[in-house]
Design an enzyme around this catalytic site. Structure first.
Site, PDB file in Angstrom:
ATOM      1  N   ILE A   7     -21.310 -42.251  43.114  1.00 17.30           N
ATOM      2  CA  ILE A   7     -22.046 -42.918  43.937  1.00 17.30           C
ATOM      3  C   ILE A   7     -21.933 -42.332  44.998  1.00 17.30           C
ATOM      4  O   ILE A   7     -21.169 -42.196  45.445  1.00 17.30           O
ATOM      5  CB  ILE A   7     -22.611 -44.354  43.796  1.00 17.30           C
ATOM      6  CG1 ILE A   7     -21.554 -45.649  43.722  1.00 17.30           C
ATOM      7  CG2 ILE A   7     -23.561 -44.840  42.431  1.00 17.30           C
ATOM      8  CD1 ILE A   7     -21.595 -46.953  44.169  1.00 17.30           C
ATOM      9  N   ASP A   8     -22.394 -42.577  46.480  1.00 18.44           N
ATOM     10  CA  ASP A   8     -22.732 -41.760  47.329  1.00 18.44           C
ATOM     11  C   ASP A   8     -21.592 -42.872  47.901  1.00 18.44           C
ATOM     12  O   ASP A   8     -21.374 -43.569  47.985  1.00 18.44           O
ATOM     13  CB  ASP A   8     -23.647 -41.829  47.890  1.00 18.44           C
ATOM     14  CG  ASP A   8     -25.206 -40.441  47.485  1.00 18.44           C
ATOM     15  OD1 ASP A   8     -24.121 -39.867  46.795  1.00 18.44           O
ATOM     16  OD2 ASP A   8     -25.840 -40.960  47.751  1.00 18.44           O
ATOM     17  N   LYS A   9     -20.348 -41.619  49.004  1.00 20.27           N
ATOM     18  CA  LYS A   9     -19.859 -42.330  50.238  1.00 20.27           C
ATOM     19  C   LYS A   9     -20.273 -43.913  50.557  1.00 20.27           C
ATOM     20  O   LYS A   9     -19.279 -45.282  50.599  1.00 20.27           O
ATOM     21  CB  LYS A   9     -19.302 -41.563  50.355  1.00 20.27           C
ATOM     22  CG  LYS A   9     -18.518 -42.256  52.115  1.00 20.27           C
ATOM     23  CD  LYS A   9     -17.932 -41.256  52.927  1.00 20.27           C
ATOM     24  CE  LYS A   9     -18.422 -40.403  53.896  1.00 20.27           C
ATOM     25  NZ  LYS A   9     -19.476 -41.549  55.374  1.00 20.27           N
TER      26      LYS A   9
END
Length: 295
Positions: free
Chosen positions: A135-137
């Protein structure tokens, strides 16, 4: 990290070679190649054997996966970890925002991988970091980490077959339709190493959504993915006119939250080794709940 797998050979598998038996138990050729590297990693009744050895009923076959050194280029850094579940084969974590999964430029010492490597280093265990879902930052929520090569390869194949069911919660601008499906291909934006865009020549991307709540200009949506393209939810929501607030790339409006309002809420999958059906949920973090309180 060391993991030993033990099998008592049943009558129906007698006569099969070790390699055939392992392939039928979801060992990939890469896993088998690793086991062939050293003596003692494959034994039958305590004796090291080649993979073309034929098995007999009631033989005891053991395989050993051993990581002698931790992941290269992932420094060990102490940080709090929100552990949701752990056993011999998997680790499920609740990731906070502003934390990438892997070290990247500017985040060489502040990634989830740094913290996981340190967690096992404190236990005297060399650990190779294998993230199953990414998942994104600035997306929060559930992440699966495989603790050995076999669980990693099986879960990786489960991801490719779309057998790991991922459900997100997102807050979007505007009143979403009650439910819908978005089928729009995604590709890289020309000239950018980071941004993606809707591109008819891109990779297929399918997102299903359901509106759970709407008030004062914002919707709470439950979102499930058929595919896992980079920035898929963020792009698809923007494409139908309902972008996520505070999306620094695609909708930089920070009035109600400081990062894009997206949370990996639920994961359902079969355990890579036991095949038990597992289901995990993690409630939304405070910053997203605050938007709901305000509306």
């Amino acid at each position: 990290m060391k993991r030993i797998f033990r099998y008592i050979i049943p009558e129906e598998d007698a006569g099969k070679t070790i390699e055939t038996f392992l392939l039928e138990h979801e060992y990939t050729p890469t896993c088998i190649k690793f086991l062939k590297k050293a003596e003692s990693l494959i034994t039958v009744n305590g004796v090291w054997e080649f993979v073309n050895k034929k098995l007999k009923e009631n033989d005891i076959l053991e395989t050993v996966f051993l990581d002698e050194e931790p992941s290269e280029n992932i420094p060990s850094v102490e940080m709090p970890l929100d552990i949701v579940y752990e056993d011999e084969d998997i680790l499920v974590l609740n990731k906070p925002d502003n934390l990438p999964i892997h070290p990247t430029k500017g985040y060489e010492y502040t990634s989830l991988a740094n913290g996981v490597v340190h967690y096992y280093e404190k236990q005297g265990i060399p650990f190779v970091f294998r993230s199953v879902n990414r998942i994104d930052k600035n997306t929060t929520g559930l992440v699966i980490i495989a603790k050995n090569m076999l669980s990693g390869s099986i879960l990786g194949e489960s991801m490719r077959k779309r057998e790991i069911h991922r459900t997100y919660l997102a807050i979007t601008e505007g009143e979403l339709p009650e439910k819908g499906t978005i089928d729009l291909p995604i590709g890289r934006r020309e000239g950018s190493a980071v941004e993606r865009c809707i591109d008819e020549n891109g990779m297929k991307a399918v997102t299903h959504y359901k509106r759970l709540q709407y008030a004062n200009g914002y919707s709470l949506a439950q979102i499930s993915l058929e595919t896992g393209r980079t920035h898929q939810i963020r792009l698809h929501m923007r494409a139908i006119g309902h972008p996520l607030p505070a999306d620094v790339l695609y909708n930089p409006k920070f009035e109600v939250i400081e990062r894009h309002a997206l949370h990996s809420w639920k994961l359902e999958f079969s355990h890579p080794i036991t095949k038990e059906l597992l289901s995990f949920e993690q409630e939304m973090p405070e910053d997203m709940r605050n938007i709901l309180r305000s509306i």
